[in-house]
Design a protein around this motif. Structure first.
Motif, PDB file in Angstrom:
ATOM      1  N   THR A  53       0.810  -1.212   0.000  1.00  0.00           N
ATOM      2  CA  THR A  53       0.000   0.000   0.000  1.00  0.00           C
ATOM      3  C   THR A  53       0.845   1.264   0.000  1.00  0.00           C
ATOM      4  N   ILE A  54       2.129   1.156   0.368  1.00  0.00           N
ATOM      5  CA  ILE A  54       2.992   2.342   0.383  1.00  0.00           C
ATOM      6  C   ILE A  54       3.560   2.609  -1.006  1.00  0.00           C
ATOM      7  N   LEU A  55       3.653   1.592  -1.824  1.00  0.00           N
ATOM      8  CA  LEU A  55       4.260   1.718  -3.146  1.00  0.00           C
ATOM      9  C   LEU A  55       3.395   2.558  -4.084  1.00  0.00           C
ATOM     10  N   LYS A  56       4.039   3.476  -4.781  1.00  0.00           N
ATOM     11  CA  LYS A  56       3.368   4.236  -5.848  1.00  0.00           C
ATOM     12  C   LYS A  56       3.931   3.721  -7.170  1.00  0.00           C
ATOM     13  N   THR A  57       3.059   3.296  -8.034  1.00  0.00           N
ATOM     14  CA  THR A  57       3.515   2.769  -9.315  1.00  0.00           C
ATOM     15  C   THR A  57       2.579   3.212 -10.416  1.00  0.00           C
ATOM     16  N   GLY A  58       3.124   3.363 -11.592  1.00  0.00           N
ATOM     17  CA  GLY A  58       2.308   3.807 -12.707  1.00  0.00           C
ATOM     18  C   GLY A  58       3.039   3.636 -14.018  1.00  0.00           C
ATOM     19  N   ARG A  59       2.321   3.911 -15.089  1.00  0.00           N
ATOM     20  CA  ARG A  59       2.886   3.801 -16.429  1.00  0.00           C
ATOM     21  C   ARG A  59       2.631   5.125 -17.156  1.00  0.00           C
ATOM     22  N   LEU A  60       3.700   5.755 -17.638  1.00  0.00           N
ATOM     23  CA  LEU A  60       3.552   6.996 -18.383  1.00  0.00           C
ATOM     24  C   LEU A  60       2.951   6.727 -19.757  1.00  0.00           C
ATOM     25  N   GLU A  61       2.501   7.764 -20.409  1.00  0.00           N
ATOM     26  CA  GLU A  61       1.895   7.593 -21.730  1.00  0.00           C
ATOM     27  C   GLU A  61       2.871   6.969 -22.730  1.00  0.00           C
ATOM     28  N   ASN A  62       4.162   7.218 -22.540  1.00  0.00           N
ATOM     29  CA  ASN A  62       5.147   6.642 -23.472  1.00  0.00           C
ATOM     30  C   ASN A  62       5.500   5.193 -23.132  1.00  0.00           C
ATOM     31  N   GLY A  63       4.891   4.641 -22.061  1.00  0.00           N
ATOM     32  CA  GLY A  63       5.094   3.242 -21.716  1.00  0.00           C
ATOM     33  C   GLY A  63       6.059   3.002 -20.581  1.00  0.00           C
ATOM     34  N   LEU A  64       6.808   4.019 -20.161  1.00  0.00           N
ATOM     35  CA  LEU A  64       7.757   3.827 -19.069  1.00  0.00           C
ATOM     36  C   LEU A  64       7.018   3.543 -17.766  1.00  0.00           C
ATOM     37  N   VAL A  65       7.516   2.556 -17.018  1.00  0.00           N
ATOM     38  CA  VAL A  65       6.901   2.138 -15.755  1.00  0.00           C
ATOM     39  C   VAL A  65       7.767   2.636 -14.601  1.00  0.00           C
ATOM     40  N   TYR A  66       7.128   3.086 -13.528  1.00  0.00           N
ATOM     41  CA  TYR A  66       7.919   3.520 -12.370  1.00  0.00           C
ATOM     42  C   TYR A  66       7.381   2.883 -11.089  1.00  0.00           C
ATOM     43  N   PHE A  67       8.292   2.721 -10.142  1.00  0.00           N
ATOM     44  CA  PHE A  67       7.981   2.205  -8.805  1.00  0.00           C
ATOM     45  C   PHE A  67       8.616   3.174  -7.812  1.00  0.00           C
ATOM     46  N   VAL A  68       7.812   3.776  -6.939  1.00  0.00           N
ATOM     47  CA  VAL A  68       8.316   4.753  -5.974  1.00  0.00           C
ATOM     48  C   VAL A  68       7.791   4.383  -4.592  1.00  0.00           C
ATOM     49  N   ARG A  69       8.701   4.316  -3.640  1.00  0.00           N
ATOM     50  CA  ARG A  69       8.277   3.945  -2.279  1.00  0.00           C
ATOM     51  C   ARG A  69       9.128   4.681  -1.257  1.00  0.00           C
ATOM     52  N   SER A  70       8.464   5.310  -0.301  1.00  0.00           N
ATOM     53  CA  SER A  70       9.180   5.904   0.822  1.00  0.00           C
ATOM     54  C   SER A  70       9.573   4.790   1.795  1.00  0.00           C
ATOM     55  N   ASN A  71      10.813   4.830   2.249  1.00  0.00           N
ATOM     56  CA  ASN A  71      11.303   3.801   3.175  1.00  0.00           C
ATOM     57  C   ASN A  71      12.487   4.377   3.944  1.00  0.00           C
ATOM     58  N   ALA A  72      12.451   4.272   5.272  1.00  0.00           N
ATOM     59  CA  ALA A  72      13.451   4.942   6.108  1.00  0.00           C
ATOM     60  C   ALA A  72      14.579   4.027   6.557  1.00  0.00           C
ATOM     61  N   SER A  73      14.763   2.926   5.877  1.00  0.00           N
ATOM     62  CA  SER A  73      15.872   2.039   6.233  1.00  0.00           C
ATOM     63  C   SER A  73      16.674   1.701   4.977  1.00  0.00           C
ATOM     64  N   PRO A  74      17.908   2.215   4.880  1.00  0.00           N
ATOM     65  CA  PRO A  74      18.594   3.065   5.849  1.00  0.00           C
ATOM     66  C   PRO A  74      18.111   4.507   5.804  1.00  0.00           C
ATOM     67  N   ARG A  75      18.376   5.204   6.898  1.00  0.00           N
ATOM     68  CA  ARG A  75      17.952   6.599   7.006  1.00  0.00           C
ATOM     69  C   ARG A  75      18.739   7.481   6.045  1.00  0.00           C
ATOM     70  N   LYS A  76      18.090   8.548   5.603  1.00  0.00           N
ATOM     71  CA  LYS A  76      18.724   9.586   4.777  1.00  0.00           C
ATOM     72  C   LYS A  76      19.415   9.001   3.547  1.00  0.00           C
TER      73      LYS A  76
END
Length: 954
Positions: A53-76
């Motif tokens: 549920t934390i993962l953000k994922t999507g597909r751009l109009e040109n077909g590129l796929v992305y996976f974005v997730r906030s995660n604090a381990s390791p920090r910074k």
């Protein structure tokens, strides 16, 4: 006739395709194995969110796929990946090695970053090439990886911008292409050796008639040496398309901001009209038995790997998971039996195992591998397959079967109770694997619960069916390695097949598991409690307890290690301290004699079996050259049992003559099978020269069976652990203080004490003074290897160790620029260092590189010139700032590694209150670097060792 058979089971363990690709292709860093990805291909927009549920994922109009997730381990910190679903398989005939070459060119400039600006910028913010800045090319993919700090927003924005530049704006400057040829040629040259040739000859059989044979990611010498910018651009424009790309970001940062940035930076990438289709290439199946036999002087002992190849399994998630668990039970049982056989006196083989591996196209092999002894390996193969067939005929012993299932179930329970904290690199690898394979990711919790449910349902018939797969007659291979020195004829095809055909006529009986004693039987008398004389609280909530037996205990809670506690104890002394009294070999072989013997009336094997029913991850004692240590890691529920066992080991050591006879046999076998290659001679030359042929080291390198003396080794053990009053214990983890108080009184304060106060024995194992140069000839490689060593005494301070680290990182950066980028003479210079305070504070700094033999001396001179320049001139602040940032970042990343940090403070005799004092690092300047270079590098007193191809010279 082509023949394809689908294996009726999902053989979990066969999905490590990254490792297989790495062995044949170009890898800057090891590819993390894909997690168990089971299920059918799904669209990322809904499926990924369903399991995370934390993962953000999507597909751009040109077909590129992305996976974005906030995660604090390791920090910074954040892990970023750009994945392109294309590799060497898509190269045209005139582009061999160009997928890999394009990857190299990404670091040589883009439309917005000229020449080395990308690398220089990343290094300026503390990133290390190789560890934090990396990329690899395989048959079907190219992956770029960055690990960046996230404490400043511009670091994240610029890292994403760099990925976008690699995705669509790599420049192919002609001068840079020509310069990079030399670098990649040296990478290619480093792979030209006999070991690689042996692998290639086997691969030519395994991958016969497939594109994989002539599309190795490294390419050919001719193609690399004549790389053409236009052909590189053609590959880049045709295959670097957004519809084939994925971007992964996992880290300690706002995922909404990253998602927005990705959409802004990557949406402008365009696909090509009439774009070429990605071709899928498979390795053919055959209805024949294929054999590859190699006899070579580099091979130490005979081995046979019997492989059967299947098509991928299909089915529901539940079926595939159940089949995988059944396979795990089967391989655990057979490998335990084979391991026991290998450790018996006059064992039929050195080692044997059953498992799985993946073909280069991802299809699974079932692997039966045996490493024989000096006799023909056919007998070893027969023994291995007979043991497999024993399970096929009779199934597992019921006690054996239930024990393995209970252990697996207990492991799942532990994962459910204490799930591992997801760290950013592993999550990023999971998302990358999902994108590359096009399969759904599992929810860990539901996966564990499904496994828990299915383990109990697995039957003996499933195990017997798996065991019978060895009888498959199609798509099977024999890969055999034979030492040239053995006077044994190479088995013919008919001989190998006759071994298999004869297995069914061998009379076998059912395996009976040895009865297992319960742990409670050997715990014995609970020790009388000692006392805690004093408790003191230091900074960072670190506690120091003084015990009645003289031992000091340091404690620090780690709440995130819920349910697990680690105990580590160490004292000065070691086996060198008893050499005059007991002799060198008995002192240094305590673990090889007493350690293999068990304790009390129990053998080591019996104790090992008992431990398997407990959640005890580590239980170990050791007598090292300058110290003795004990270590236990266990869940809090089993921590007391672990310490009861530790008491048992320390108080009731014994000598098991049968195990010692096996150890003598192992030593004799190793001596008889040792192959003295030029590489081995070179290694001995380096090692013995650096210790001036110290008699202790020479003796240690030449242990014989007759030199073992178990009785004296037992005396050494009793001496080292008979008085533990000078031990320092460190306890970290998710413990509760009231409970650990009782445990410390009962099991640590009760250990034998006294008045022992020792220092480290100083036996003066030191390198020679002055300049030393040595050459060895006869390398089994096309490259020359050069090793330069600088070493000397140093003060015993943390600042001294930081000085060594500082200089190591800057020398690596400088030599990468000079030897690789400017001269095109090496692929990757190695720079390694060590600082030890035991027995006296000293440092060692080693520079190594492979090169064209004709250029070896030129590159050594260039290295010396670069070091001289560091002593005479000030490095640019950008480089110094980068290493300063890297060092501070490393300390921050290890901030919660309390056991390591406390041990370091004790080692340097530094007060705990100074643990977080990093003032020296914070004030590093270019002048600091110059002074450190002058202090540590003596250009008139280094040691140079070189290994060259060609005939051995007198």
């Amino acid at each position: 006739m082509k023949f394809v058979k689908t294996v009726p089971f999902n053989l979990i363990g066969f999905c490590g395709i990254g490792l297989m690709l790495a062995s044949a292709g170009h890898v800057h860093a090891n590819v993390s194995s894909a997690v168990d990805i089971v299920g059918t291909s799904v669209g990322i927009d809904s499926a990924a969110r369903n399991i995370d549920t934390i993962l953000k994922t999507g597909r751009l109009e040109n077909g590129l796929v992305y996976f974005v997730r906030s995660n604090a381990s390791p920090r910074k910190e954040a892990t970023l990946k750009l994945i392109v679903k294309t590799g060497s398989l898509q190269e045209d005939d005139d582009q061999r090695g160009y997928a890999h070459f394009v990857e190299h060119m990404a670091f040589n400039g883009t439309a917005s970053f000229h020449k080395r600006e990308i690398v220089e910028y990343l290094q300026s913010i503390g990133l290390k090439f190789g560890a934090d800045i990396n990329a690899y090319t395989a048959f079907d993919r190219t992956v770029y990886e960055l690990t960046v700090p996230t404490d400043k927003p511009e670091y994240v924005s610029k890292a994403l911008r760099i990925l976008s530049e690699w995705a669509g704006n790599i420049s192919f400057d002609s001068a840079d292409v020509i310069a990079e040829r030399g670098v990649i040629v040296e990478e290619w040259r480093g792979r030209q050796n006999k070991q690689a040739d042996i692998m290639a000859r086997h691969d030519s059989v395994l991958n016969a008639d497939s594109r994989y044979l002539d599309r190795l990611p490294i390419g050919t010498y001719e193609s690399i040496a004549n790389a053409d910018p236009d052909r590189l651009k053609r590959y880049y424009k045709e295959w670097y398309r957004p519809e084939l790309m994925g971007v992964v970001f996992v880290g300690d940062y706002d995922s909404d901001l990253v998602e927005s940035e990705i959409r802004k930076l990557f949406s402008g990438l365009k696909n090509h009209p009439n774009a070429r289709k990605i071709e899928k290439y498979a390795i053919p199946f055959f209805d024949t038995t294929n054999i590859s036999v190699i006899r070579d002087s580099l091979i130490n002992y005979p081995s046979i790997n019997y492989l059967i190849r299947f098509d991928r399994a299909e089915g529901t998630k539940e079926k595939l998971t159940r089949d995988g668990l059944a396979f795990s039970i089967f391989t655990t049982a057979i490998n335990q039996r084979l391991d026991k056989l290998s450790r018996s006196l006059n064992a039929p083989f050195r080692s044997a195992s059953v498992g799985g591996r993946a073909a280069l196209d991802g299809t699974p092999y079932l692997s039966y591998e045996v490493v024989g002894r000096q006799q023909s390996p056919l007998n070893s193969l027969e023994t291995l397959i007979s043991e497999v067939d024993r399970i096929a005929r009779f199934g597992l012993d019921e006690g054996e079967f239930e024990k393995i299932k209970n252990f697996m179930s207990s492991s799942v329970d532990q994962m459910l109770k204490n799930p591992p904290r997801p760290n950013s690199p592993s999550l990023a690898s999971t998302y990358a694997a999902s994108f590359i394979e096009g399969k759904q990711m599992e929810n860990p919790d539901s996966s564990y619960r499904l496994r828990k449910e299915l383990i109990s349902q697995i039957t003996q018939e499933e195990i017997k069916e798996l065991s019978g797969l060895w009888k498959t007659k199609e798509n099977r291979f024999f890969l055999m390695n034979m030492p040239a020195a053995y006077d044994v004829s190479i088995p013919e095809t008919e001989s190998l097949l006759s071994v298999l055909d004869g297995i069914e006529y061998i009379p076998l009986t059912a395996y009976v598991e040895d009865p297992e004693e319960e742990v409670e039987q050997f715990v014995g008398k609970i020790p009388e409690m000692g006392d805690i004389l004093e408790k003191k609280v230091h900074s960072d909530s670190i506690q120091e307890w003084k015990l009645s037996n003289g031992i000091t205990v340091w404690l620090r809670q780690q709440p995130y290690r819920s349910g697990v506690t680690e105990i580590y104890g160490r004292s000065k002394g070691g086996y060198y301290s008893g050499v005059n009294k007991y002799g060198l070999i008995p002192s240094m072989t305590v673990e090889q004699t007493i350690g293999v013997s068990g304790a009390g009336s129990f053998s080591a094997e019996q104790l090992g079996k008992m431990l398997k029913s407990r959640d005890i991850m580590t239980l170990h004692w050791s007598i090292e050259p300058y110290s003795e240590t004990v270590r236990a890691v266990a869940t809090n529920d089993d921590l007391e049992t672990a310490l009861q066992l530790l008491h048992f080991y320390l108080n009731e050591p014994r000598i098991d003559t049968s195990f010692i006879e096996k150890e003598k046999e192992r030593i004799l076998q190793s001596l008889s099978e040792k192959v003295m290659t030029a590489e081995a001679h070179f290694s001995d030359t380096v090692n013995l020269t650096m210790v001036q042929h110290h008699p202790y080291v020479v003796t240690r390198m030449n242990i014989t069976p007759d030199s073992l003396d178990p009785e004296k080794s037992l005396q050494v053990f009793k001496d080292r652990f008979g008085d533990m009053s000078d031990f320092q214990f460190i306890i970290t983890g998710g413990f509760d203080y009231p409970i650990i108080d009782t445990i410390v009184r009962r099991y640590i304060a009760s250990l034998p004490g006294g008045e022992r106060k020792e220092e480290y024995p100083d036996i003066r194992i030191l390198p020679p003074e002055g300049l030393v140069k040595k050459r060895v000839y006869g390398a089994n490689s096309a490259s020359a290897m050069s090793i330069m060593n600088f070493s000397g005494d140093l003060e015993k301070t943390r600042e001294a160790s930081w000085q060594v680290t500082l200089l190591t990182e800057l020398i690596r950066t400088r030599l990468t620029q000079v030897l690789r980028e400017d001269l095109g003479g090496v692929y990757s210079p190695g720079v390694a260092s060590s600082f030890t305070s035991v027995p006296t504070p000293r440092f060692s700094l080693e520079i190594s590189f492979g090169s064209d033999p004709k250029r070896a001396d030129e590159l050594v001179d260039a290295t010396l010139a670069a070091l001289k320049e560091m002593q005479d001139s000030l490095l640019p602040e950008m480089y110094v700032a980068g290493v300063r940032t890297m060092m501070l970042g490393s300390l921050d990343a290890n901030k919660h590694q309390w056991a390591m940090r406390i041990n370091s403070m004790l080692d340097y005799d530094i007060p705990i209150s100074e643990m977080n004092n990093y003032e020296w690092i914070q004030h590093i300047t270019p002048e600091t670097v110059r002074q450190v270079a002058r202090k540590l590098i003596d250009l008139k007193s280094y040691k140079l060792f070189q290994l060259f191809p060609g005939e051995q010279q007198k």
